[in-house]
Design an enzyme around this catalytic site. Structure first.
Site, PDB file in Angstrom:
ATOM      1  N   GLU A  24      -6.494  -7.555  -0.740  1.00 21.89           N
ATOM      2  CA  GLU A  24      -6.952  -7.513   0.649  1.00 21.89           C
ATOM      3  C   GLU A  24      -8.407  -7.104   0.700  1.00 21.89           C
ATOM      4  OE1 GLU A  24      -4.838  -4.917   3.285  1.00 21.89           O
ATOM      5  OE2 GLU A  24      -2.905  -5.450   2.467  1.00 21.89           O
ATOM      6  N   GLU A  75       0.828  -1.215   0.000  1.00 20.41           N
ATOM      7  CA  GLU A  75       0.000   0.000   0.000  1.00 20.41           C
ATOM      8  C   GLU A  75       0.861   1.265   0.000  1.00 20.41           C
ATOM      9  OE1 GLU A  75      -3.073  -0.045   2.988  1.00 20.41           O
ATOM     10  OE2 GLU A  75      -4.350  -1.227   1.675  1.00 20.41           O
TER      11      GLU A  75
HETATM   12  C1  GLA Z   1      -4.161  -2.234   4.890  1.00 20.87           C
HETATM   13  C2  GLA Z   1      -2.811  -2.890   5.051  1.00 20.87           C
HETATM   14  C3  GLA Z   1      -2.843  -4.118   5.904  1.00 20.87           C
HETATM   15  C4  GLA Z   1      -3.759  -3.937   7.086  1.00 20.87           C
HETATM   16  C5  GLA Z   1      -5.133  -3.572   6.587  1.00 20.87           C
HETATM   17  C6  GLA Z   1      -6.154  -3.454   7.683  1.00 20.87           C
HETATM   18  O1  GLA Z   1      -4.861  -2.650   3.816  1.00 20.87           O
HETATM   19  O2  GLA Z   1      -2.206  -3.183   3.820  1.00 20.87           O
HETATM   20  O3  GLA Z   1      -1.523  -4.381   6.346  1.00 20.87           O
HETATM   21  O4  GLA Z   1      -3.265  -2.942   7.897  1.00 20.87           O
HETATM   22  O5  GLA Z   1      -5.042  -2.322   5.960  1.00 20.87           O
HETATM   23  O6  GLA Z   1      -7.408  -3.085   7.165  1.00 20.87           O
END
Ligand code: GLA
Length: 679
Positions: A317, A161
């Protein structure tokens, strides 16, 4: 190629069976080694085929500078390989270890008002930091060399991210990097002075050495400087990604790379980044408290699908149930996680992954749901995860198919950055809100929609929708004009085509580069007061409410479709239509209420000859098509709270209900999903 053949699209052999990848982030370093065997056994039970591992492993893999400990990770990789679980291997660089910021505090990012961001959370590095990149790429070199031939390695997950917590940094190193970037962009400082309109407020620079990032200033910092800083910051993050990718390509040229986008994120231009990835991946966290969460998720999915022109993508995710970072974190009600996962697949995903496999015991995310909750396997979340894993595994033939669209919605990060700058007629304009206002009626009408940058080839589309494209290059305006001339249909909303690439107004009457195609000129912007609404009178005699924006439109060939019915602009055009060349161009001079937007979208779609995937569906039922290689699937998803009766044009069989007869009538329960194909 038969879908059961375990060969990936790129030709590499892979460990997992072909089909939709299923799994999630795996953080074994949070648990004693005895737990790992149970992890792998339960992964098998839940039909997990892929995990993304190592995202936050830097401190454990390199406990001291240059001293590596991969032994534990070898055992993780081996266990996964033995179980047939493929690994999307993270480069481990998302969160630097404490020793790095202790030895090199200069890697820590700074805010616009000069405050340092300290370690203790994550992503505490300045994207321009040479020291950070040097240590990161050194680690990646070791990692890639060690696992290049490992049977579990299917792909690389670079960073994590990018720009989530530290999208921009205003420190001295960033300032120096910004100056370097600017001198490459402009060549000489006079070109920068021209681009930034520095004759204004005595801002003329004598040399690049005088230039700073837009730090906290007594009043509005130069808008072109802010715009370039947004470009630069996106670029600095991209260079972090590319530095790691370069290492991976050198050592493992055949292993595909990706990095996970945070939804549609203002600081990361997905279209630019996608060109540097082999597969695009995205993280989407629906809000169970928001009844329209599937619409905004749908928008993100369509952006992701379009980023590499329809290539299948990965949902990297999502939460198995609740998150921990909103004010009120509601769980996903029964069936909704399944529904929203299928929505990703229906919109082109070939992977359904979650954050994360096992719920953390401690740390900031211990109340974030996981595939395997604190309560273990006897929980609703685990059961729903396991059932979905098995269900996805039963339809491997979906993987690799694609959707096509006749409608494109234009989104441009440069324009987004510029639109939301300060010192505008209104600071209430929000790029994603207005994009969603246009996207929602298309989504609800079941019209498949690509989301494209303004320089994409438009010839495959019948209708192009342009929400608030404030910054528009002449050549992109010419492309839109040519599209309509050649028979395309265009729908443009207010405050579009106003400035050039340097945030300088296109002179000659707003919106100068679109005047010809729209057949109008805008003389004055007239944003209503906060909470004020204005009436819009439609040709069928109905009156709707509009707000946020209005403007004085002077017709130059266009015709009025609806006019303002109240306020200072009463009687003046609110919606116009211009027949131009072989096509038509529509313009909306205000923010219409959702019903009016829906009616307008329907009318424009009718004119353009664009229809839904399936006619006659209730608004709560989403329908999409994926096809390829002689396979064709119609996905039906009931986002409503009531069962929906659906009449199909011909009898079809539901791949998720094997053994049931083909039928042309389906009752889809609330949160129900059907994947139909012809017998
Ligand atoms: C982001 C991060 C993860 C985690 C999620 C929680 O997407 O990439 O590591 O922290 O948020 O929602």
């Amino acid at each position: 190629m038969h879908p059961a053949d375990a060969v990936a699209i790129d030709g590499r052999r892979r460990l997992r069976p072909a089909g939709i990848a299923f799994g999630g982030d795996y953080n074994p370093e949070q648990w004693p080694e005895q737990v790992w065997a149970e992890d792998v056994a339960l992964m098998k039970e839940a039909a997990v085929t892929m995990v993304t591992a190592g995202i936050f492993s830097w401190a454990k893999a390199e406990p001291r500078p240059g001293e590596y400990d991969f032994g534990w990770f070898d055992r993780v990789m081996d266990k996964l390989a033995t179980a047939g679980v493929a690994v999307c291997l993270a480069t481990m660089t998302a969160s630097p270890p404490p020793w790095l910021s202790r030895l090199h505090p200069e890697i820590l990012p700074e805010t616009a008002d000069g405050r340092r961001m300290w370690p203790g959370g994550r992503q505490h590095y300045c994207p321009s930091s040479g020291v950070y990149r040097e240590h990161a790429t050194r680690l990646v070199e070791r990692l890639a060399t060690r696992y290049a031939g490992h049977p579990a390695l299917e792909m690389w997950h670079i960073g994590n991210e990018y720009g989530c917590h530290t999208p921009m940094c205003w420190c001295d190193e960033s300032a120096a990097d910004f100056r370097r970037w600017l001198s490459e962009r402009y060549g000489d400082v006079e070109a920068l002075n021209d681009a930034w309109s520095t004759a204004f407020w005595a801002q003329h620079y004598e040399s690049f050495d005088e230039v700073l990032p837009p730090r906290l200033a007594p009043t509005f910092p130069n808008p072109a400087q802010q715009l370039d800083f947004a470009r630069f910051s996106d670029d600095a993050l991209l260079r972090c990604y590319l530095a790691e990718k370069e290492v991976l390509r050198r050592i493992t040229p055949d292993v595909p790379v990706t990095t996970n986008f945070i939804g549609v994120h203002k600081h990361v231009d997905a279209f630019r980044w996608a060109a540097e990835q082999d597969v695009v991946s995205v993280d989407v966290y629906q809000d169970p408290h928001d009844p329209d969460t599937h619409v905004s998720a749908g928008f993100v999915f369509d952006v992701t699908r379009s980023a590499r022109a329809g290539q299948p993508w990965m949902l990297m995710e999502q939460a198995p149930s609740a998150v921990n970072w909103r004010h009120r974190n509601g769980p996903k009600p029964p069936g909704r996680m399944r529904l929203w996962s299928w929505q990703a697949v229906a919109q082109g995903a070939d992977a359904v992954l979650y954050f994360q496999w096992r719920q953390s015991r401690g740390g900031a995310e211990k109340f974030h749901s996981a595939m395997l909750p604190h309560g273990g396997t006897g929980t609703r979340t685990f059961r729903e995860v396991r059932d979905l894993g098995r269900e996805l595994a039963s339809v491997p033939q979906i993987a690799g198919t694609r959707s096509t669209a006749e409608v494109a919605l234009v989104l441009d990060w440069n324009s987004w950055w510029a639109l939301e700058l300060d010192s505008h007629p209104s600071t209430a304009l929000n790029q994603t809100d207005i994009a969603l206002a246009h996207y929602r009626p298309l989504f609800e009408a079941g019209v498949t929609c690509d989301v494209v940058p303004p320089d994409r080839d438009l010839s495959a589309y019948r209708l192009v929708v342009v929400p608030n494209l404030y910054l528009l290059k002449e050549q992109d305006a010419e492309r839109l004009t040519g599209f309509v001339r050649g028979g395309g249909h265009l729908l443009v909303s207010f405050f579009s085509g106003i400035v050039d690439d340097c945030d300088r107004v296109h002179l000659g009457g707003y919106p100068a580069p679109l005047r010809e195609v729209l057949g109008l000129r805008v003389e004055e912007f007239w944003p209503p007061a906060e909470k004020e609404t204005v009436d819009v009178r439609h040709p069928d005699g109905t009156v709707s409410r509009a707000d946020l924006w209005s403007e004085v439109v002077v017709l130059e060939g266009a015709q009025t479709v609806a006019d303002f019915g109240s306020g200072p602009l009463a009687g003046r055009p609110a919606i116009t239509r211009h027949s131009f060349g072989e096509g038509s161009a529509w313009y909306v001079a205000t923010r219409l209420a959702p019903e009016a937007m829906r009616a307008l979208t329907e009318e424009v779609c009718r004119t353009a000859g664009v229809g839904p995937v399936l006619a006659g569906l209730p608004r709560s039922v989403q329908a999409t098509v994926r096809e390829g290689d002689g396979r064709r699937f119609v996905f039906l998803l009931n986002h409503g709270q009531e069962p929906a009766e659906i009449q199909l044009p011909e009898p079809m069989a539901d791949a998720l209900a094997p053994g049931t007869a083909s039928t042309d009538r389906i009752t889809l329960p609330a949160a129900g999903v059907a994947v139909l194909s012809k017998p």
